[in-house]
Enzyme design. Structure first.
Site, PDB file in Angstrom:
ATOM      1  N   SER A  88       0.814  -1.212   0.000  1.00  0.00           N
ATOM      2  CA  SER A  88       0.000   0.000   0.000  1.00  0.00           C
ATOM      3  C   SER A  88       0.848   1.263   0.000  1.00  0.00           C
ATOM      4  O   SER A  88       0.458   2.272  -0.576  1.00  0.00           O
ATOM      5  CB  SER A  88      -0.932   0.001   1.223  1.00  0.00           C
ATOM      6  OG  SER A  88      -1.778  -1.128   1.209  1.00  0.00           O
ATOM      7  N   SER A  90       4.604   0.973  -0.095  1.00  0.00           N
ATOM      8  CA  SER A  90       6.008   0.675  -0.376  1.00  0.00           C
ATOM      9  C   SER A  90       6.146  -0.181  -1.626  1.00  0.00           C
ATOM     10  O   SER A  90       5.210  -0.876  -2.029  1.00  0.00           O
ATOM     11  CB  SER A  90       6.657  -0.038   0.811  1.00  0.00           C
ATOM     12  OG  SER A  90       6.072  -1.322   0.997  1.00  0.00           O
ATOM     13  N   LYS A 107      13.955  -1.231  -0.631  1.00  0.00           N
ATOM     14  CA  LYS A 107      12.565  -1.001  -0.256  1.00  0.00           C
ATOM     15  C   LYS A 107      12.311   0.501  -0.241  1.00  0.00           C
ATOM     16  O   LYS A 107      12.992   1.244   0.465  1.00  0.00           O
ATOM     17  CB  LYS A 107      12.266  -1.606   1.121  1.00  0.00           C
ATOM     18  CG  LYS A 107      10.807  -1.527   1.527  1.00  0.00           C
ATOM     19  CD  LYS A 107      10.554  -2.312   2.821  1.00  0.00           C
ATOM     20  CE  LYS A 107       9.088  -2.317   3.191  1.00  0.00           C
ATOM     21  NZ  LYS A 107       8.824  -3.129   4.418  1.00  0.00           N
ATOM     22  N   ALA A 160      16.905 -11.375  -1.900  1.00  0.00           N
ATOM     23  CA  ALA A 160      16.489 -12.783  -1.770  1.00  0.00           C
ATOM     24  C   ALA A 160      16.038 -13.268  -3.145  1.00  0.00           C
ATOM     25  O   ALA A 160      14.884 -13.069  -3.525  1.00  0.00           O
ATOM     26  CB  ALA A 160      15.374 -12.917  -0.747  1.00  0.00           C
ATOM     27  N   ASP A 203       4.171  -9.914  12.915  1.00  0.00           N
ATOM     28  CA  ASP A 203       3.563 -10.123  11.599  1.00  0.00           C
ATOM     29  C   ASP A 203       4.264 -11.275  10.893  1.00  0.00           C
ATOM     30  O   ASP A 203       4.570 -11.219   9.698  1.00  0.00           O
ATOM     31  CB  ASP A 203       3.643  -8.848  10.759  1.00  0.00           C
ATOM     32  CG  ASP A 203       2.760  -8.921   9.506  1.00  0.00           C
ATOM     33  OD1 ASP A 203       1.856  -9.783   9.479  1.00  0.00           O
ATOM     34  OD2 ASP A 203       2.972  -8.135   8.571  1.00  0.00           O
ATOM     35  N   GLU A 207       4.816 -15.120   3.829  1.00  0.00           N
ATOM     36  CA  GLU A 207       5.158 -14.036   2.900  1.00  0.00           C
ATOM     37  C   GLU A 207       6.314 -13.180   3.410  1.00  0.00           C
ATOM     38  O   GLU A 207       6.984 -12.502   2.625  1.00  0.00           O
ATOM     39  CB  GLU A 207       3.942 -13.149   2.643  1.00  0.00           C
ATOM     40  CG  GLU A 207       2.847 -13.786   1.808  1.00  0.00           C
ATOM     41  CD  GLU A 207       1.935 -14.698   2.607  1.00  0.00           C
ATOM     42  OE1 GLU A 207       0.964 -15.221   2.034  1.00  0.00           O
ATOM     43  OE2 GLU A 207       2.183 -14.905   3.826  1.00  0.00           O
ATOM     44  N   ASP A 221      10.441  -7.602   7.003  1.00  0.00           N
ATOM     45  CA  ASP A 221       9.252  -6.797   7.281  1.00  0.00           C
ATOM     46  C   ASP A 221       8.995  -6.665   8.776  1.00  0.00           C
ATOM     47  O   ASP A 221       8.093  -7.283   9.345  1.00  0.00           O
ATOM     48  CB  ASP A 221       8.020  -7.379   6.587  1.00  0.00           C
ATOM     49  CG  ASP A 221       6.924  -6.331   6.417  1.00  0.00           C
ATOM     50  OD1 ASP A 221       7.021  -5.255   7.040  1.00  0.00           O
ATOM     51  OD2 ASP A 221       5.980  -6.580   5.660  1.00  0.00           O
TER      52      ASP A 221
END
Length: 593
Positions: A88, A90, A107, A160, A203, A207, A221
């Site tokens: 949303s 990044s 990022k 990665a 989180d 993913e 993240d």
């Protein structure tokens, strides 16, 4: 669960004594986001411009002086190649550092979106967490620099190349026992390490587990992380963080809304379930339904789920945070590592997890488990060819619709082509029914197209209606991806009217009827101003797996489609009787399979 005496943690070893490979990020890169004014005059970034991806071309390399670290203080220090992912606020891009020729993941966080969505603190938390953890453990993505320009914040991270764990599971269908064991062990080892540093991820999900060149994990993240100032990770009040299918039940408790290091252990159990089963334990049609399933501990193991993995999931996915395996004081990290899932073997060639050499042992190659892969996804070029072809087929008509003006972009031979609209991910153009009735004379090629027909994409009002209202502007401009599950596509789509409850009463309201590739019939409430969202779904009928008696009929006189499910009828009214009949035939043929 009996308390177990904890053994000394391997994480008490000084960081400098651990053979982790690489080096810590230079201190200058971690003190804070660099300001544009700190750059040299000849290195000013172009104002208000984001990095542009370029094709793979030779990148000029300017070797850094041995006495100075390579410069990583502006976007101009990198050549950006391709987008790796986006969210949303990044975007992550692969980039080559101009000074060394090394590849990184950069990022990029939009300042405007962070402010608009009130997510500024997440960027600060992520930078602080990565600054504290980078270079301390091989299972954590390393941050090499953090800087900013006029429009964006930048994190320079490990690249990665093998994507994330979720992608691997989707590609394999599911993971074998020894493969799931190997990845779970790395996740456990990494999570225990960040807990020892006073950080809860909050989180954790497949993913956010990246795969490095050796197919080992890199946890990433940390925007939702909690950084304890004193190392205390006991339960504390928290705002909502995390992802629906992996969020812990204590965070959903309206009375307490707490989180702790135990929340990460819950997520480990959910991630293990996903690796073995090939789908999340608490998957549902929307987030609200996922939350309800989590609160009720409503999940089931598929047939063939490995016994040792099942036992570990059952001891981690526990409603009471204090009862989860590995959570002190009732359990301990040592008891978690000693679980049979990590110590038992599945065959002659398999070996138990050796925690002291986990990061240096040869990697376990990806292996498919109890769920076979559904098939390889098409390459981008093949997917685009399919999209163009299907859009072309949508408007294959009689010579009536031959191009009138000609031109290099218009096809010949009496075939009109409508430029494709934006297509949501995983959604293909809808199938189109025949629009010319057998007993209807076909207009001549010289007939003029009326303004009404032109507005319907070259069809008359009658033809457009017979085509299932595919050219209805309300439906054409909708993005349906929010209400479809992963990989699900739309087979047929039409505008209908049906009775929908509003308050205490039911009343006829405009809806969209979707028939999907997974044999589902969805009735979605239409809103002219907003895109469809999961809460707009009013009916979901599983046509092949409902366990109830199903039948479908069309009342041509009243243009109604009636779907009988058990002792309940669902009635949808179409704009014309032909469309209702076509839908009845499609659904009936699907039920007959």
């Amino acid at each position: 669960m009996a308390a177990t005496t904890s053994t000394p943690s391997p994480y008490t070893t000084p960081i400098s004594a651990q053979p982790l490979g690489g080096s810590n990020p230079p201190a200058w890169a971690l003190v804070g986001f660099r300001d544009d004014g700190e750059r040299e005059p000849d290195r000013q970034a172009s104002p208000a411009t984001a990095p542009t991806a370029v094709t793979d071309v030779p990148v000029p390399v300017s070797p850094a002086s041995p006495s100075q670290p390579p410069k990583m203080s502006s976007p101009q220090d990198f050549t950006f190649l391709k987008e790796l992912g986006c969210g949303s606020w990044s975007t992550v891009m692969e980039a080559v550092h101009r000074g060394t020729g090394k590849r990184f993941a950069v990022k990029i966080l939009s300042k405007a979106q962070l402010i608009k969505q009130k997510k500024v603190k997440y960027a600060s938390v992520e930078k602080d967490a990565l600054a504290k953890l980078s270079g301390t453990h091989p299972g954590i993505v390393k941050m090499y620099a953090a800087f900013q320009d006029e429009t964006s914040l930048y994190f320079v991270l490990d690249l990665a190349p093998h994507g994330d764990l979720a992608d691997l599971v989707k590609k394999q269908g599911s993971l074998s026992l020894r493969c799931a064991r190997w990845y779970t062990a790395q996740i456990v080892d990494t999570v225990l390490w960040i807990h020892s540093k006073g950080i809860v991820h909050r989180d954790l999900k497949p993913e956010n587990v990246l795969l490095d060149p050796d197919m080992r994990i890199k946890l990433t993240d940390f925007g939702s992380a909690y950084l304890s100032p004193d190392g205390d990770l006991s339960p504390r009040a928290s705002t909502f963080v995390g992802s629906a299918a992996y969020v812990s039940p204590e965070l959903l408790n309206r009375a307490s809304k707490t989180t702790s290091n135990s929340s990460d252990f819950w997520a480990i159990g959910c991630s293990l379930f996903f690796m073995v089963a090939g789908h999340p334990a608490f998957a549902a049609i929307n987030d609200y339904q996922s939350f309800r399933k989590i609160e009720a501990l409503d999940y089931t193991f598929p047939e063939g789920f490995y016994d040792s993995a099942k036992d570990l999931v059952q001891r981690l996915v526990v409603l009471d945070p204090s009862e989860r395996l590995g959570v002190e004081p009732k359990s301990s990290p040592a008891e978690l590592r000693a679980h049979a899932f990590f110590t038992a073997t599945s065959g002659d060639t398999d070996t138990p997890i050796r925690w002291d050499t986990l990061w240096t042992d040869p990697p376990v190659p990806p292996e498919t488990g109890i769920v076979q892969p559904s098939g390889s996804e098409p390459e981008d070029e093949e997917l685009w060819d399919n999209v163009v072809n299907e859009f072309s087929l949508v408007n294959l008509r009689s010579p009536l619709h031959a191009p009138q003006h000609g031109g290099p972009l218009e096809p010949a031979d009496g075939v009109s082509f409508t430029a494709p609209e934006d297509v949501p991910p995983d959604v293909r153009p809808c199938e189109v029914a025949e629009t010319v009735a057998p007993d209807k004379p076909e207009p001549s090629a010289s007939a003029d197209t009326s303004p009404e027909a032109a507005a319907n994409g070259g069809l008359t009002d009658t033809e457009a209606a017979t085509d299932g209202d595919l050219d209805d502007p309300v439906l054409k401009e909708k993005n349906w991806s929010n209400i479809l599950s992963h990989g699900e596509t739309i087979s047929s789509l039409a505008a209908v009217t049906t009775s929908v409850r509003k308050g205490l009463l039911k009343q006829p309201r405009p809806c969209a009827l979707l028939l999907t590739s997974r044999s589902r019939l969805l009735c979605v409430l239409l809103d002219d101003k907003k895109p469809p969202k999961p809460s707009d779904i009013k009916h979901v009928l599983e046509l092949r797996a409902s366990g109830k008696k199903l039948a479908c009929t069309a009342d041509s006189a009243q243009r109604r489609l009636v779907v009988h499910m058990g002792d309940k009828d669902y009635v949808y009214e179409f704009a014309d009787e032909t469309t209702a009949s076509i839908w009845a035939e499609k659904i009936s043929s699907m039920l007959a399979v």
